[in-house]
Scaffold this motif. Structure first.
Motif, PDB file in Angstrom:
ATOM      1  N   ALA A 115       0.857  -1.186   0.000  1.00 51.99           N
ATOM      2  CA  ALA A 115       0.000   0.000   0.000  1.00 51.99           C
ATOM      3  C   ALA A 115       0.889   1.230   0.000  1.00 51.99           C
ATOM      4  CB  ALA A 115      -0.900  -0.004   1.228  1.00 51.99           C
ATOM      5  N   LYS A 116       0.594   2.151  -0.909  1.00 52.15           N
ATOM      6  CA  LYS A 116       1.345   3.410  -0.961  1.00 52.15           C
ATOM      7  C   LYS A 116       0.559   4.475  -0.223  1.00 52.15           C
ATOM      8  CE  LYS A 116       4.436   3.096  -4.722  1.00 52.15           C
ATOM      9  NZ  LYS A 116       5.383   3.940  -5.337  1.00 52.15           N
ATOM     10  N   LEU A 117       1.256   5.161   0.641  1.00 51.02           N
ATOM     11  CA  LEU A 117       0.648   6.247   1.392  1.00 51.02           C
ATOM     12  C   LEU A 117       0.766   7.548   0.605  1.00 51.02           C
ATOM     13  CD1 LEU A 117       2.034   5.437   4.940  1.00 51.02           C
ATOM     14  CD2 LEU A 117      -0.141   4.769   3.958  1.00 51.02           C
ATOM     15  N   ASN A 118       0.077   8.579   1.049  1.00 51.88           N
ATOM     16  CA  ASN A 118       0.139   9.885   0.395  1.00 51.88           C
ATOM     17  C   ASN A 118       1.546  10.473   0.447  1.00 51.88           C
ATOM     18  OD1 ASN A 118      -2.566   9.751  -0.178  1.00 51.88           O
ATOM     19  ND2 ASN A 118      -3.195  10.948   1.615  1.00 51.88           N
ATOM     20  N   SER A 119       2.304  10.096   1.465  1.00 56.89           N
ATOM     21  CA  SER A 119       3.666  10.626   1.602  1.00 56.89           C
ATOM     22  C   SER A 119       4.646   9.920   0.668  1.00 56.89           C
ATOM     23  CB  SER A 119       4.129  10.497   3.054  1.00 56.89           C
ATOM     24  OG  SER A 119       4.191   9.130   3.416  1.00 56.89           O
ATOM     25  N   GLY A 120       4.189   8.890  -0.037  1.00 58.28           N
ATOM     26  CA  GLY A 120       5.054   8.177  -0.959  1.00 58.28           C
ATOM     27  C   GLY A 120       5.679   6.936  -0.366  1.00 58.28           C
ATOM     28  N   GLU A 121       5.480   6.676   0.937  1.00 59.37           N
ATOM     29  CA  GLU A 121       6.029   5.489   1.577  1.00 59.37           C
ATOM     30  C   GLU A 121       5.229   4.264   1.162  1.00 59.37           C
ATOM     31  OE1 GLU A 121       7.747   5.748   5.861  1.00 59.37           O
ATOM     32  OE2 GLU A 121       5.901   6.923   5.787  1.00 59.37           O
ATOM     33  N   THR A 122       5.901   3.137   1.120  1.00 60.19           N
ATOM     34  CA  THR A 122       5.231   1.879   0.816  1.00 60.19           C
ATOM     35  C   THR A 122       5.252   1.010   2.072  1.00 60.19           C
ATOM     36  OG1 THR A 122       5.948   1.991  -1.480  1.00 60.19           O
ATOM     37  CG2 THR A 122       5.214  -0.147  -0.670  1.00 60.19           C
ATOM     38  N   TRP A 123       4.081   0.534   2.447  1.00 60.26           N
ATOM     39  CA  TRP A 123       3.933  -0.357   3.576  1.00 60.26           C
ATOM     40  C   TRP A 123       3.480  -1.709   3.047  1.00 60.26           C
ATOM     41  CZ3 TRP A 123       4.255   0.502   9.002  1.00 60.26           C
ATOM     42  CH2 TRP A 123       4.705   1.767   9.365  1.00 60.26           C
ATOM     43  N   TYR A 124       3.897  -2.764   3.724  1.00 55.76           N
ATOM     44  CA  TYR A 124       3.551  -4.118   3.308  1.00 55.76           C
ATOM     45  C   TYR A 124       2.648  -4.735   4.375  1.00 55.76           C
ATOM     46  CZ  TYR A 124       7.298  -3.315   0.031  1.00 55.76           C
ATOM     47  OH  TYR A 124       8.073  -2.781  -0.960  1.00 55.76           O
ATOM     48  N   ARG A 125       1.438  -5.113   3.956  1.00 53.59           N
ATOM     49  CA  ARG A 125       0.461  -5.699   4.865  1.00 53.59           C
ATOM     50  C   ARG A 125       0.498  -7.218   4.733  1.00 53.59           C
ATOM     51  NH1 ARG A 125      -4.560  -2.000   2.970  1.00 53.59           N
ATOM     52  NH2 ARG A 125      -3.792  -0.026   3.774  1.00 53.59           N
ATOM     53  N   VAL A 126       0.488  -7.886   5.867  1.00 56.67           N
ATOM     54  CA  VAL A 126       0.412  -9.343   5.886  1.00 56.67           C
ATOM     55  C   VAL A 126      -1.041  -9.683   6.200  1.00 56.67           C
ATOM     56  CG1 VAL A 126       1.234 -11.454   6.969  1.00 56.67           C
ATOM     57  CG2 VAL A 126       2.775  -9.504   6.713  1.00 56.67           C
ATOM     58  N   GLN A 127      -1.743 -10.266   5.201  1.00 56.32           N
ATOM     59  CA  GLN A 127      -3.160 -10.552   5.352  1.00 56.32           C
ATOM     60  C   GLN A 127      -3.412 -12.046   5.263  1.00 56.32           C
ATOM     61  OE1 GLN A 127      -5.187  -8.110   2.508  1.00 56.32           O
ATOM     62  NE2 GLN A 127      -5.120  -6.356   3.891  1.00 56.32           N
ATOM     63  N   VAL A 128      -4.194 -12.534   6.220  1.00 58.21           N
ATOM     64  CA  VAL A 128      -4.544 -13.944   6.283  1.00 58.21           C
ATOM     65  C   VAL A 128      -5.964 -14.082   5.740  1.00 58.21           C
ATOM     66  CG1 VAL A 128      -4.790 -15.947   7.783  1.00 58.21           C
ATOM     67  CG2 VAL A 128      -3.125 -14.180   8.334  1.00 58.21           C
ATOM     68  N   GLY A 129      -6.150 -15.015   4.822  1.00 57.11           N
ATOM     69  CA  GLY A 129      -7.489 -15.219   4.292  1.00 57.11           C
ATOM     70  C   GLY A 129      -7.455 -15.378   2.798  1.00 57.11           C
ATOM     71  N   PRO A 130      -8.525 -15.320   2.144  1.00 57.05           N
ATOM     72  CA  PRO A 130      -9.866 -14.895   2.549  1.00 57.05           C
ATOM     73  C   PRO A 130     -10.647 -16.018   3.217  1.00 57.05           C
ATOM     74  CG  PRO A 130      -9.868 -15.373   0.211  1.00 57.05           C
ATOM     75  CD  PRO A 130      -8.462 -15.581   0.691  1.00 57.05           C
ATOM     76  N   PHE A 131     -11.625 -15.603   4.033  1.00 54.33           N
ATOM     77  CA  PHE A 131     -12.535 -16.520   4.698  1.00 54.33           C
ATOM     78  C   PHE A 131     -13.945 -16.191   4.232  1.00 54.33           C
ATOM     79  CE2 PHE A 131      -8.976 -15.703   7.582  1.00 54.33           C
ATOM     80  CZ  PHE A 131      -8.475 -16.986   7.720  1.00 54.33           C
ATOM     81  N   GLN A 132     -14.724 -17.233   3.888  1.00 54.09           N
ATOM     82  CA  GLN A 132     -16.081 -17.010   3.402  1.00 54.09           C
ATOM     83  C   GLN A 132     -17.090 -16.874   4.538  1.00 54.09           C
ATOM     84  OE1 GLN A 132     -13.922 -18.730   1.541  1.00 54.09           O
ATOM     85  NE2 GLN A 132     -14.155 -17.392  -0.210  1.00 54.09           N
TER      86      GLN A 132
END
Length: 197
Positions: free
Chosen positions: A150-167
Motif C-alpha cells: 500500500a502506498k501512502l500519500n507521503s510516498g512510503e510503501t507499507w507491506y500488509r500481511v493478510q490472512v485469508g480470505p474466509f467465506q
C-alpha cells in the motif's frame, strides 16, 4: 575496649518506685451505687411495659381532596364475535377446477453476485523482509496468507500481511484462535465485498 556500666557510688540509694495511692472506700461505695441505679433504670425501661411503649398508631394527616380519577375508556374489540358472523361462503361453481397458468417470467439478467470475504491483517511493515518473515511464520501454521503493498500519500510503501480470505465467520474465528495462540494478538478484521461473475 568495651564500655562497662559505671560502678555505683557509695552512699547512693536505689530509685524507689512511686507508691500508688489507694482509692478511698467511700468513692467505691458511691461508684457502686451509681452503677446499680443505672442498671435499675434500664430494667424500668423494659420494652414490654405499657409505660414505655410509644403510640404506634399513625397520626392522621389531612390529605388534600383530589378529584376522582377519570377512568380511561379502553377500546372494546368485538372482532372475536364479528369475524365468524361476517364469513362469506364462496360457491363451488365460482372456483375454477384447474389453477390458472402462471405467466412465464423472462430469464433474469445476470445480476452480479456479491460475496463478502473476511481477512485478518496480521501486521503492517515498512520493510518487505519483515513482512516476508511474518508471512512465513503464518504459512507454517497452515493458513493462507498474502502480502499486499500500500502506498501512502507521503510516498512510503507499507507491506500488509493478510490472512485469508474466509467465506464465513466460523473459519475466521478458528483462524483468529490459531493466530492468537501463536502470539499474534493485534489482529485487524477486514471485510471486503467481491463481485462473483
Amino acid at each position: 575496649m568495651a564500655k562497662g556500666r559505671k560502678a555505683p557510688r557509695r552512699g547512693a540509694s536505689r530509685a524507689q518506685p512511686k507508691q500508688r495511692r489507694a482509692i478511698p472506700g467511700w468513692l467505691w461505695l458511691v461508684g457502686g451505687l451509681a452503677i446499680g441505679l443505672f442498671v435499675a433504670f434500664l430494667f424500668q425501661l423494659e420494652p414490654g411495659r405499657d409505660g414505655v411503649r410509644r403510640d404506634a398508631t399513625p397520626k392522621p394527616t389531612p390529605q388534600p381532596t383530589r378529584p376522582a380519577p377519570v377512568q380511561e375508556q379502553r377500546p372494546r374489540y368485538d372482532f372475536y364475535t364479528l369475524l365468524p358472523e361476517s364469513e362469506v361462503l364462496v360457491p363451488e361453481s365460482a372456483v375454477p377446477a384447474t389453477p390458472p397458468a402462471t405467466p412465464a417470467t423472462p430469464p433474469e439478467t445476470s445480476k452480479p453476485q456479491v460475496a463478502t470475504r473476511f481477512y485478518l491483517q496480521a501486521g503492517s511493515f515498512r520493510q518487505r523482509s519483515e513482512a516476508d518473515r511474518v508471512r512465513a511464520q503464518i504459512l507454517l501454521m497452515g493458513l493462507d496468507v498474502q502480502l499486499e503493498s500500500a502506498k501512502l500519500n507521503s510516498g512510503e510503501t507499507w507491506y500488509r500481511v493478510q490472512v485469508g480470505p474466509f467465506q464465513d465467520r466460523n473459519s475466521l474465528t478458528q483462524a483468529q484462535q490459531t493466530l492468537t495462540g501463536n502470539g499474534f494478538d493485534n489482529l485487524l478484521l477486514q471485510q471486503r465485498t467481491v463481485n462473483l461473475n
